[in-house]
Design an enzyme around this catalytic site. Structure first.
Site: not given
Ligand code: ZN
Length: 388
Positions: A159, A180, A187-188, A190, A248-249, A306, A363
């Protein structure tokens, strides 16, 4: 008649030589000298000093007066520093008083790793294609050539990656890497506008390559039909100058963040969920990294992808294009990037908002001296550094 050696000695007696280092420090200053490259076109085609005027020695007397005022300071260079001494002597004879020759020439300059540019030569069809870019002074032929030489990696041809890749290809970004491991599903379609109905069942990397090269045959598409893991992430991101995160993860997001911090590669983040999207640009050493924003991933049950949660079809289009816009600005060195700012978009209210982001001095990934351990389990990346 003097011999060549005598001529050269006479020239050396009156022409001052300057070191590459001293010229390099003045390149961007207000009193930067005019750089005059007197090599032949087949030599300058390989590269030259930034901003240099290219006048082959044979044309020097004919052309220099039209191009350089006599009051200007001129540094002449050639390949090794011989032709430039003779050319500088000619300029002195023509009435230029502030003339010097670059010691060691372009060869020495290159050996020292000082800044060089490749000349811009857009073909006629490229000038036509990019006309709307060329008429922007902020882009121009030089910017367009910069885009052509750029290498941008997109994680995901989904997306977010779809609109970003299409517009970056259209804009003339020369090399696009696509990571990828999925195949196209109906279904992708859309929202994943890189792919067509007939692509169902094909690897997304292949479908993406076809769509991008059909749009702009000048774009080289490098495909990685594999899942991003701690074992392959470095070999994939190395060689790219900007990475676009369209994953997406969470595990992949943290892995990519840690790899980009380690490799000092800008990472343009985007994510979408239902009717909301967000984007930010993570510039290593300058702004926060993804772990500064989100020190730990949410538990899997609170982070549906998603596929499970649903997303309005146009939303990744909007966010993916914000990411593409960030990429073009970074490549061209124009505008203000989304560094230290999280842009959010509410599709239902049609509202953009912005949150200020700060670097986390503690961090685990981007604090000074942190030792980064790439891991497929993001929680385990938080290894204390050796001094802690
Ligand atoms: Zn950082």
């Amino acid at each position: 008649m003097p011999t060549f050696r005598q001529l050269l000695e006479q020239a050396r007696a009156v022409v001052r030589e300057v070191s590459p280092e001293s010229v390099a420090t003045r390149l961007r200053s207000d009193d930067a000298p005019v750089l005059l490259d007197v090599r032949e076109p087949d030599e300058t085609a390989e590269g030259h000093l930034p901003g240099a005027l290219l006048v082959p020695r044979g044309n020097l007397e004919l052309r220099v007066e039209r191009m350089v005022e006599r009051e200007r300071e001129v540094v002449v260079y050639c390949a090794s520093g011989v032709r430039s001494v003779l050319s500088a002597r000619t300029l002195l004879d023509l009435g230029y008083s502030r003339v010097s020759s670059l010691a060691g020439g372009y060869g020495r300059w290159s050996d020292l790793g000082l800044p060089r540019v490749r000349p811009t030569h857009l073909r006629a069809d490229q000038k036509a294609r990019y006309r709307r870019h060329l008429s922007l002074p902020e882009v121009g032929e030089e910017g367009q050539a910069r885009l052509a030489s750029a290498r941008v990696l997109l994680l995901g041809a989904g997306g977010l990656g779809s609109p970003a890749a299409l517009y970056l290809a259209a804009a003339g970004v020369g090399t696009l890497g696509i990571v990828d491991s999925d195949v196209v599903e109906v279904s992708n379609l859309q929202r994943q506008v890189l792919h067509r109905n007939a692509d169902a069942g094909r690897p997304k990397t292949e479908s993406a390559r076809d769509a991008l090269t059909a749009l702009n045959p000048d774009v080289k598409v490098v495909t990685f039909a594999e899942r991003l893991t701690a074992a392959n992430v470095l070999s994939i991101v190395r060689g790219f100058e900007i990475v676009v995160d369209g994953g997406d993860n969470f595990p992949t997001r943290y892995l990519l963040n840690d790899a980009c911090v380690q490799e000092d590669i800008p990472l343009v983040h985007g994510s979408v969920y239902r009717f909301e999207g967000q984007a930010t640009t993570l510039l290593p050493g300058v702004g926060p990294c993804y772990r500064c924003l989100y020190p730990a991933p949410p538990p899997p049950e609170l982070a549906p992808s998603c596929a499970e949660a649903g997303v309005l079809g146009v939303l990744p289009g909007l966010i993916g294009l914000v990411q593409a816009n960030e990429v073009l600005k970074l490549l061209l060195g124009i505008g203000t990037p989304l560094v230290g700012r999280l842009l959010t978009f509410d599709a239902l209210g049609t509202r953009f908002s912005e949150l200020a982001l700060r670097r986390d001095p503690a961090c685990p990934t981007c604090r000074p001296g942190a030792i980064i351990t790439l891991s497929d389990e993001p929680g385990r990346c938080e290894v204390p550094d050796a001094r802690a």
